[in-house]
Design a protein around this motif. Structure first.
Motif, PDB file in Angstrom:
ATOM      1  N   GLU A  98       0.853  -1.186   0.000  1.00  0.00           N
ATOM      2  CA  GLU A  98       0.000   0.000   0.000  1.00  0.00           C
ATOM      3  C   GLU A  98       0.887   1.233   0.000  1.00  0.00           C
ATOM      4  O   GLU A  98       2.038   1.183   0.425  1.00  0.00           O
ATOM      5  N   PHE A  99       0.330   2.320  -0.518  1.00  0.00           N
ATOM      6  CA  PHE A  99       1.070   3.570  -0.543  1.00  0.00           C
ATOM      7  C   PHE A  99       0.096   4.725  -0.707  1.00  0.00           C
ATOM      8  O   PHE A  99      -1.055   4.541  -1.107  1.00  0.00           O
ATOM      9  N   ASP A 100       0.581   5.906  -0.401  1.00  0.00           N
ATOM     10  CA  ASP A 100      -0.160   7.142  -0.630  1.00  0.00           C
ATOM     11  C   ASP A 100       0.617   7.971  -1.643  1.00  0.00           C
ATOM     12  O   ASP A 100       1.801   8.273  -1.429  1.00  0.00           O
ATOM     13  N   ALA A 101      -0.044   8.334  -2.733  1.00  0.00           N
ATOM     14  CA  ALA A 101       0.572   9.164  -3.769  1.00  0.00           C
ATOM     15  C   ALA A 101       0.704  10.595  -3.262  1.00  0.00           C
ATOM     16  O   ALA A 101      -0.032  11.018  -2.369  1.00  0.00           O
ATOM     17  N   GLU A 102       1.619  11.327  -3.851  1.00  0.00           N
ATOM     18  CA  GLU A 102       1.839  12.715  -3.450  1.00  0.00           C
ATOM     19  C   GLU A 102       0.748  13.650  -3.947  1.00  0.00           C
ATOM     20  O   GLU A 102       0.532  14.709  -3.383  1.00  0.00           O
ATOM     21  N   SER A 103       0.063  13.266  -5.005  1.00  0.00           N
ATOM     22  CA  SER A 103      -0.973  14.137  -5.567  1.00  0.00           C
ATOM     23  C   SER A 103      -2.238  13.329  -5.835  1.00  0.00           C
ATOM     24  O   SER A 103      -2.215  12.100  -5.851  1.00  0.00           O
ATOM     25  N   GLU A 104      -3.316  14.050  -6.037  1.00  0.00           N
ATOM     26  CA  GLU A 104      -4.581  13.399  -6.382  1.00  0.00           C
ATOM     27  C   GLU A 104      -4.426  12.672  -7.714  1.00  0.00           C
ATOM     28  O   GLU A 104      -3.745  13.158  -8.609  1.00  0.00           O
ATOM     29  N   PRO A 105      -5.061  11.525  -7.858  1.00  0.00           N
ATOM     30  CA  PRO A 105      -4.886  10.747  -9.083  1.00  0.00           C
ATOM     31  C   PRO A 105      -5.633  11.344 -10.261  1.00  0.00           C
ATOM     32  O   PRO A 105      -6.687  11.956 -10.088  1.00  0.00           O
ATOM     33  N   PRO A 106      -5.081  11.147 -11.452  1.00  0.00           N
ATOM     34  CA  PRO A 106      -5.839  11.528 -12.648  1.00  0.00           C
ATOM     35  C   PRO A 106      -6.940  10.503 -12.898  1.00  0.00           C
ATOM     36  O   PRO A 106      -6.856   9.361 -12.453  1.00  0.00           O
ATOM     37  N   GLU A 107      -7.973  10.921 -13.573  1.00  0.00           N
ATOM     38  CA  GLU A 107      -9.003   9.966 -14.007  1.00  0.00           C
ATOM     39  C   GLU A 107      -8.490   9.332 -15.287  1.00  0.00           C
ATOM     40  O   GLU A 107      -8.086  10.017 -16.219  1.00  0.00           O
ATOM     41  N   SER A 108      -8.459   8.000 -15.310  1.00  0.00           N
ATOM     42  CA  SER A 108      -7.883   7.319 -16.469  1.00  0.00           C
ATOM     43  C   SER A 108      -8.515   5.951 -16.649  1.00  0.00           C
ATOM     44  O   SER A 108      -9.158   5.429 -15.740  1.00  0.00           O
ATOM     45  N   PRO A 109      -8.303   5.357 -17.811  1.00  0.00           N
ATOM     46  CA  PRO A 109      -8.734   3.968 -17.997  1.00  0.00           C
ATOM     47  C   PRO A 109      -7.884   3.036 -17.145  1.00  0.00           C
ATOM     48  O   PRO A 109      -6.848   3.425 -16.600  1.00  0.00           O
ATOM     49  N   ILE A 110      -8.319   1.797 -17.053  1.00  0.00           N
ATOM     50  CA  ILE A 110      -7.543   0.714 -16.451  1.00  0.00           C
ATOM     51  C   ILE A 110      -7.059  -0.141 -17.608  1.00  0.00           C
ATOM     52  O   ILE A 110      -7.823  -0.450 -18.520  1.00  0.00           O
ATOM     53  N   LEU A 111      -5.806  -0.520 -17.587  1.00  0.00           N
ATOM     54  CA  LEU A 111      -5.182  -1.193 -18.722  1.00  0.00           C
ATOM     55  C   LEU A 111      -4.678  -2.571 -18.322  1.00  0.00           C
ATOM     56  O   LEU A 111      -4.017  -2.723 -17.290  1.00  0.00           O
ATOM     57  N   LEU A 112      -5.006  -3.592 -19.121  1.00  0.00           N
ATOM     58  CA  LEU A 112      -4.432  -4.931 -18.964  1.00  0.00           C
ATOM     59  C   LEU A 112      -3.290  -5.040 -19.957  1.00  0.00           C
ATOM     60  O   LEU A 112      -3.489  -4.894 -21.163  1.00  0.00           O
ATOM     61  N   GLN A 113      -2.126  -5.299 -19.435  1.00  0.00           N
ATOM     62  CA  GLN A 113      -0.921  -5.271 -20.262  1.00  0.00           C
ATOM     63  C   GLN A 113      -0.662  -6.611 -20.944  1.00  0.00           C
ATOM     64  O   GLN A 113      -0.846  -7.669 -20.347  1.00  0.00           O
TER      65      GLN A 113
END
Length: 166
Positions: free
Chosen positions: A134-149
């Protein structure tokens, strides 16, 4: 757009074929805070991932479709050279940033259960019922798709469920 040639729907399973061009797939909808549950299994030496909080999307034909962002790593921890040599490339890791703790992936060929919880700046990676990172990002996340690589390894995904937490 059209489905990449390396992906097949077989019953209730998304089967990613080995080799060829790396062609990832992503959701049409975008997400900021969400919970994603999915099951996956790999072939020997396999390597893939689920990317989220994307800040860049690629449509370069020579490179396939992919994106840059955070990645829940999934791999054959005992066969993939990256996973063997680098804990930050093992199953459940925040790829290339934070190694998982207490991760116990099932043997190659068996389905694992993963969960990704992203709520605001906080993210959690779960594997087979255990929170492994687990972690906390430094900034609010962007809204984006979820990608299966697709990383040119043979892979299987099933029982994908996403729920917005906003």
């Amino acid at each position: 757009g059209p489905s990449p040639s390396s992906w097949r729907v077989e019953g209730d399973v998304l089967h990613v074929l080995a080799g060829g061009k790396a062609e990832s797939i992503r959701t049409k909808d975008t997400y900021r805070s969400f919970e994603l549950e999915f099951e996956w299994k790999t072939s020997p030496k396999g390597n893939s991932g689920v990317k989220y909080r994307l800040f860049y999307l690629s449509q370069t034909p020579a490179l396939g479709s992919d994106g840059a962002g955070y990645e829940y790593q999934v791999a054959d921890d005992n066969g993939d050279p990256g996973a063997i040599g680098h804990p930050v490339e093992r199953t459940g890791a925040l790829y290339n940033q934070i190694a998982p703790r207490g991760a116990r992936p099932k043997p190659v060929g068996e389905f694992n259960q993963s969960r990704l919880v992203v709520k605001g700046r906080h993210s959690e990676h779960w594997l087979n019922g255990v929170k492994v990172m687990e972690f906390d990002a430094e900034s609010e996340p962007p809204e984006s798709p979820i990608l299966l690589q697709h990383h040119t390894s043979e892979f299987w995904f099933r029982n994908l469920r996403v729920q917005r937490l906003e």
